[in-house]
Design an enzyme around this catalytic site. Sequence first.
Site, PDB file in Angstrom:
ATOM      1  N   ALA A 118       2.993   4.609  -2.992  1.00 31.20           N
ATOM      2  CA  ALA A 118       3.180   3.953  -4.292  1.00 31.20           C
ATOM      3  C   ALA A 118       2.018   3.031  -4.622  1.00 31.20           C
ATOM      4  O   ALA A 118       1.509   3.020  -5.748  1.00 31.20           O
ATOM      5  CB  ALA A 118       4.499   3.186  -4.312  1.00 31.20           C
TER       6      ALA A 118
ATOM      7  N   GLY B 154       0.831  -1.198   0.000  1.00 31.19           N
ATOM      8  CA  GLY B 154       0.000   0.000   0.000  1.00 31.19           C
ATOM      9  C   GLY B 154       0.861   1.241   0.000  1.00 31.19           C
ATOM     10  O   GLY B 154       1.707   1.420  -0.862  1.00 31.19           O
TER      11      GLY B 154
ATOM     12  N   ALA C 223       7.041  16.338   0.028  1.00 31.87           N
ATOM     13  CA  ALA C 223       7.184  17.438  -0.919  1.00 31.87           C
ATOM     14  C   ALA C 223       7.165  16.878  -2.332  1.00 31.87           C
ATOM     15  O   ALA C 223       7.635  15.769  -2.582  1.00 31.87           O
ATOM     16  CB  ALA C 223       8.475  18.212  -0.668  1.00 31.87           C
TER      17      ALA C 223
ATOM     18  N   VAL D  27       8.262   9.503   4.469  1.00 30.52           N
ATOM     19  CA  VAL D  27       8.971  10.756   4.742  1.00 30.52           C
ATOM     20  C   VAL D  27       8.857  11.723   3.576  1.00 30.52           C
ATOM     21  O   VAL D  27       9.219  12.882   3.697  1.00 30.52           O
ATOM     22  CB  VAL D  27      10.463  10.505   5.049  1.00 30.52           C
TER      23      VAL D  27
ATOM     24  N   LEU E 125       9.855   2.806  -4.246  1.00 33.68           N
ATOM     25  CA  LEU E 125      11.157   2.477  -3.672  1.00 33.68           C
ATOM     26  C   LEU E 125      11.670   1.116  -4.114  1.00 33.68           C
ATOM     27  O   LEU E 125      12.880   0.879  -4.090  1.00 33.68           O
ATOM     28  CB  LEU E 125      11.081   2.534  -2.139  1.00 33.68           C
TER      29      LEU E 125
ATOM     30  N   LYS F 187       3.608  24.852  -3.152  1.00 32.44           N
ATOM     31  CA  LYS F 187       5.069  24.876  -3.237  1.00 32.44           C
ATOM     32  C   LYS F 187       5.479  25.506  -4.565  1.00 32.44           C
ATOM     33  O   LYS F 187       5.082  25.037  -5.627  1.00 32.44           O
ATOM     34  CB  LYS F 187       5.615  23.451  -3.130  1.00 32.44           C
TER      35      LYS F 187
END
Length: 515
Positions: free
Chosen positions: A18, A15, A53, A50, A341, A81
């Site tokens: 990603a 989950g 942004a 983490v 990742l 941003k």
Amino acid sequence: MENAGKISHLVIVGGGTAGWMSAAFFSKVFTPQQMKITLVESADIGTVGVGEATIPPITFFNQVVGVDERRMLTSTQGTYKLGIEFVGWGDPGDAYIHPFGNYGPPMDGVSFHAFWLRARKLGYQADLSEFSLSCVAAKAGKFDWRTEDPRDPRSAMAHAYHFDASLYAKLLREVAEGRGVKRVERTIKGVNLDGLDGAIASLALDDGETLAGDFFIDCTGFRGLLIGDALGVGYDDWSEFLPANRAIAVPTTRYEDPIPYTRATADTAGWRWRIPLQHRTGNGYVYVSDFISDDQAADDLLAALAAEHPGNKVLADPRFLRFTTGRRKKSRFKNCAAIGLSSGFLEPLESTSIHLIQHGLIKLAGSFPLAKIDAPVADLYSQMMGEEMEQIRDFLIYHYHANRRVGQPLWDRMRHMTIPDSLKLKMELFRTRGATIFPNQTIFQEPNWLAIMIGQGGMPEGHDPLANLMDERVMAERLRHVRMACRQAAAQMPTHASILERVSTPDPMKGTVDA
């Protein structure tokens, strides 16, 4: 997607950001009648979480999956941003902003910055940042949306977001399940391969059941349960170029109106991030364990937060993360694609982790397999993802390599390191003629490279000679016009805080957040 052929069941393993980005995306690409989509995740396995942004392509992704901006920001405690401020990456104490969007418009077909470089050699003093509306607005705490009118300075802007990644995943889960994605909460005990072709046949679950599928998306994080453990695809270690291998994340209270940019501050053994959300601030320290212990890194981060402002109160214990920078040798193999990742990690310096998720999903949709094993397009996909990651790698290396923090072991090492030939070429083109248009530019293009090369590398020796063809007085007037247009446009913008207040209002006024 009429050519999906034999692929009728897509299984997403894992989950988090990603996994639920994958589920939301493919549930939009396919109808439930075209594709059964199952996501399996375990409540016992945490997510990294983490990355809070993003960079501007996230706006396109949200549009594709059907999440409007206002809903996303209110659901994730998000903020806007306009760029990233880098503090201390050149000389200690220096700061520059890498803004999103463009600097001034091309003039007579020549890049705007070539004229600025020419003018600087003639004694012109204005900083390059004064010709970026995103930069001027960010420094002033202002925000507005990009317009399509080329006469409006806001047409040169672009924006992204800061948000709570766990809340973003929760939002996308609601979207995906609303479109028929089935969630299975189980722990995977094994992966069963097909004895004939070596592809993934099914997953062995902790309740004794098996989950079969036609194509699998590996969102299991650094472990790479499918692509690595089961299918044996190796990993290219890029620690030689990007040696950071640890991170600490610590949330703190919000003590001021959120600024519309991320801050990355160079420190002794790495760098610290600051990401402002509506309800709190995300902080962290990315570092190289050869130069500092985990305990010392945590102490240094907490000390820096305490020194920042008396109201900067820590909300949770430091959370540690270990990683190895690099990428899978193949991002797609057999009937499996690695997303997130599991396909690699290039550290969070330029907020590219979520971008690589969406880039991988878009490329996967564009090369969706015609059968369980579709080797030619699998190789093409791996090549495309490899090139994207190498471009990002070069961009990140430059930040470290161009530092002027003399006398600090990590930074001395990075300044004298051997760099990839692809980056050497970019640096030589910039040094000799101020060029920042390079081969294979996709995500980081001319203005992005220009921002960091001027911000850290200083002035090049030359500039595009075509800029010399313009009359000097005409050039000076055009530069003055662009600079004043940015200043005036920023002055007229609402504050970032007022925009966030408008976003959270149940019945916002006209003109709004559906950018």
